[in-house]
Motif scaffolding. Structure first.
Motif, PDB file in Angstrom:
ATOM      1  N   ARG A  16       0.761  -1.110   0.017  1.00 28.69           N
ATOM      2  CA  ARG A  16       0.105   0.030   0.146  1.00 28.69           C
ATOM      3  C   ARG A  16       0.812   1.442   0.052  1.00 28.69           C
ATOM      4  O   ARG A  16       1.923   1.379   0.467  1.00 28.69           O
ATOM      5  CB  ARG A  16      -1.028   0.080   1.212  1.00 28.69           C
ATOM      6  CG  ARG A  16      -2.040   0.871   1.271  1.00 28.69           C
ATOM      7  CD  ARG A  16      -2.824   0.892   2.372  1.00 28.69           C
ATOM      8  NE  ARG A  16      -3.893   1.855   2.033  1.00 28.69           N
ATOM      9  CZ  ARG A  16      -5.061   1.871   2.364  1.00 28.69           C
ATOM     10  NH1 ARG A  16      -5.533   0.677   2.829  1.00 28.69           N
ATOM     11  NH2 ARG A  16      -6.003   2.934   2.513  1.00 28.69           N
ATOM     12  N   ALA A  17       0.491   2.260  -0.575  1.00 28.49           N
ATOM     13  CA  ALA A  17       1.181   3.650  -0.747  1.00 28.49           C
ATOM     14  C   ALA A  17       1.553   4.187   0.436  1.00 28.49           C
ATOM     15  O   ALA A  17       2.179   5.168   0.587  1.00 28.49           O
ATOM     16  CB  ALA A  17       0.703   4.563  -1.518  1.00 28.49           C
ATOM     17  N   ALA A  18       1.142   3.998   1.454  1.00 26.41           N
ATOM     18  CA  ALA A  18       1.059   4.800   2.843  1.00 26.41           C
ATOM     19  C   ALA A  18       0.729   6.063   2.603  1.00 26.41           C
ATOM     20  O   ALA A  18       0.094   6.595   1.733  1.00 26.41           O
ATOM     21  CB  ALA A  18       2.576   4.719   3.335  1.00 26.41           C
ATOM     22  N   ILE A  53      -2.742   3.652  -8.315  1.00 24.71           N
ATOM     23  CA  ILE A  53      -3.302   4.884  -8.846  1.00 24.71           C
ATOM     24  C   ILE A  53      -3.898   5.599  -7.740  1.00 24.71           C
ATOM     25  O   ILE A  53      -4.663   5.304  -6.949  1.00 24.71           O
ATOM     26  CB  ILE A  53      -4.123   4.910 -10.010  1.00 24.71           C
ATOM     27  CG1 ILE A  53      -3.800   4.018 -11.152  1.00 24.71           C
ATOM     28  CG2 ILE A  53      -4.858   6.208 -10.615  1.00 24.71           C
ATOM     29  CD1 ILE A  53      -4.667   3.498 -12.201  1.00 24.71           C
ATOM     30  N   VAL A  54      -3.236   6.954  -7.587  1.00 29.64           N
ATOM     31  CA  VAL A  54      -3.806   7.822  -6.372  1.00 29.64           C
ATOM     32  C   VAL A  54      -4.266   9.096  -6.919  1.00 29.64           C
ATOM     33  O   VAL A  54      -3.697  10.067  -7.372  1.00 29.64           O
ATOM     34  CB  VAL A  54      -2.575   8.188  -5.475  1.00 29.64           C
ATOM     35  CG1 VAL A  54      -3.026   8.946  -4.501  1.00 29.64           C
ATOM     36  CG2 VAL A  54      -1.738   7.017  -5.034  1.00 29.64           C
ATOM     37  N   PRO A  55      -5.706   8.934  -7.042  1.00 27.87           N
ATOM     38  CA  PRO A  55      -6.400  10.510  -7.197  1.00 27.87           C
ATOM     39  C   PRO A  55      -6.274  11.288  -6.180  1.00 27.87           C
ATOM     40  O   PRO A  55      -6.034  11.012  -4.892  1.00 27.87           O
ATOM     41  CB  PRO A  55      -7.790  10.062  -7.216  1.00 27.87           C
ATOM     42  CG  PRO A  55      -8.172   8.475  -7.146  1.00 27.87           C
ATOM     43  CD  PRO A  55      -6.733   8.090  -6.720  1.00 27.87           C
ATOM     44  N   LEU A  68     -12.909   6.617 -11.593  1.00 23.73           N
ATOM     45  CA  LEU A  68     -11.530   6.076 -12.007  1.00 23.73           C
ATOM     46  C   LEU A  68     -11.916   5.206 -13.253  1.00 23.73           C
ATOM     47  O   LEU A  68     -12.528   4.168 -12.955  1.00 23.73           O
ATOM     48  CB  LEU A  68     -10.604   5.610 -10.988  1.00 23.73           C
ATOM     49  CG  LEU A  68      -9.382   4.833 -11.453  1.00 23.73           C
ATOM     50  CD1 LEU A  68      -8.473   5.978 -11.980  1.00 23.73           C
ATOM     51  CD2 LEU A  68      -8.743   4.154 -10.364  1.00 23.73           C
ATOM     52  N   SER A  69     -11.656   5.667 -14.575  1.00 29.42           N
ATOM     53  CA  SER A  69     -11.625   4.659 -15.652  1.00 29.42           C
ATOM     54  C   SER A  69     -10.653   4.195 -16.234  1.00 29.42           C
ATOM     55  O   SER A  69      -9.517   4.962 -16.248  1.00 29.42           O
ATOM     56  CB  SER A  69     -12.480   5.227 -16.843  1.00 29.42           C
ATOM     57  OG  SER A  69     -13.809   5.380 -16.331  1.00 29.42           O
ATOM     58  N   VAL A  70     -10.079   2.834 -16.336  1.00 23.51           N
ATOM     59  CA  VAL A  70      -8.951   2.646 -17.063  1.00 23.51           C
ATOM     60  C   VAL A  70      -9.252   1.577 -18.096  1.00 23.51           C
ATOM     61  O   VAL A  70     -10.051   0.811 -18.359  1.00 23.51           O
ATOM     62  CB  VAL A  70      -7.985   1.579 -16.011  1.00 23.51           C
ATOM     63  CG1 VAL A  70      -7.063   0.905 -16.542  1.00 23.51           C
ATOM     64  CG2 VAL A  70      -7.807   2.283 -14.326  1.00 23.51           C
ATOM     65  N   LEU A  78      -8.254  -5.149 -11.067  1.00 21.24           N
ATOM     66  CA  LEU A  78      -8.247  -3.694 -10.215  1.00 21.24           C
ATOM     67  C   LEU A  78      -8.916  -4.249  -8.899  1.00 21.24           C
ATOM     68  O   LEU A  78      -9.535  -4.788  -8.800  1.00 21.24           O
ATOM     69  CB  LEU A  78      -9.009  -2.507 -10.899  1.00 21.24           C
ATOM     70  CG  LEU A  78      -8.520  -1.795 -12.244  1.00 21.24           C
ATOM     71  CD1 LEU A  78      -9.600  -0.972 -12.788  1.00 21.24           C
ATOM     72  CD2 LEU A  78      -7.167  -1.356 -12.112  1.00 21.24           C
ATOM     73  N   GLU A  79      -8.264  -3.358  -7.968  1.00 24.29           N
ATOM     74  CA  GLU A  79      -8.563  -3.655  -6.664  1.00 24.29           C
ATOM     75  C   GLU A  79      -8.640  -2.440  -5.750  1.00 24.29           C
ATOM     76  O   GLU A  79      -7.711  -1.327  -5.976  1.00 24.29           O
ATOM     77  CB  GLU A  79      -8.318  -4.763  -5.787  1.00 24.29           C
ATOM     78  CG  GLU A  79      -6.721  -4.459  -5.586  1.00 24.29           C
ATOM     79  CD  GLU A  79      -6.182  -5.694  -4.860  1.00 24.29           C
ATOM     80  OE1 GLU A  79      -5.859  -5.552  -3.470  1.00 24.29           O
ATOM     81  OE2 GLU A  79      -5.729  -6.951  -5.458  1.00 24.29           O
ATOM     82  N   ALA A  80      -9.626  -1.860  -4.856  1.00 25.72           N
ATOM     83  CA  ALA A  80      -9.629  -0.696  -4.164  1.00 25.72           C
ATOM     84  C   ALA A  80      -8.775  -1.117  -2.856  1.00 25.72           C
ATOM     85  O   ALA A  80      -8.806  -2.153  -2.328  1.00 25.72           O
ATOM     86  CB  ALA A  80     -10.995  -0.383  -3.698  1.00 25.72           C
ATOM     87  N   LEU A  81      -8.190  -0.086  -2.628  1.00 28.34           N
ATOM     88  CA  LEU A  81      -7.400   0.070  -1.457  1.00 28.34           C
ATOM     89  C   LEU A  81      -7.935   0.778  -0.344  1.00 28.34           C
ATOM     90  O   LEU A  81      -8.635   1.666  -0.461  1.00 28.34           O
ATOM     91  CB  LEU A  81      -5.970   0.277  -1.316  1.00 28.34           C
ATOM     92  CG  LEU A  81      -4.885  -0.145  -2.358  1.00 28.34           C
ATOM     93  CD1 LEU A  81      -3.559   0.352  -2.660  1.00 28.34           C
ATOM     94  CD2 LEU A  81      -4.783  -1.736  -2.249  1.00 28.34           C
TER      95      LEU A  81
END
Length: 81
Positions: A16-18, A53-55, A68-70, A78-81
């Motif tokens: 995880r990006a922290a 990907i961090v909005p 968010l569209s990829v 894709l998975e939500a964090l």
């Protein structure tokens, strides 16, 4: 309500990006824009541990709803964090 929005794409090595995203390797993203919509087109190297990907908004604590569209030619998950 309009606010300055942007995004970063991080190589997070499966973690995880922290809280401080600037501690991770950024492989791309956008500048902050006072807009309702942003886009970013990239070609990423294959990394089995994935990317994050961090909005984001410009000001700490400022929140805004987002979609968010990829789009990709490759098979991804894709998975939500």
């Amino acid at each position: 309500m309009m606010c300055y929005i942007g995004m970063r794409i991080l190589k997070t090595h499966g973690c995880r990006a922290a809280h401080n995203i600037y501690l991770r390797e950024s492989v791309g993203g956008t500048d902050y824009v006072n807009s309702r919509e942003i886009s970013c087109e990239m070609v990423l190297d294959l990394d089995p541990r994935g990317y994050t990907i961090v909005p984001k908004t410009m000001h700490p604590g400022e929140e805004a709803p987002f979609v968010l569209s990829v789009f990709t030619k490759a098979s991804i998950s894709l998975e939500a964090l």
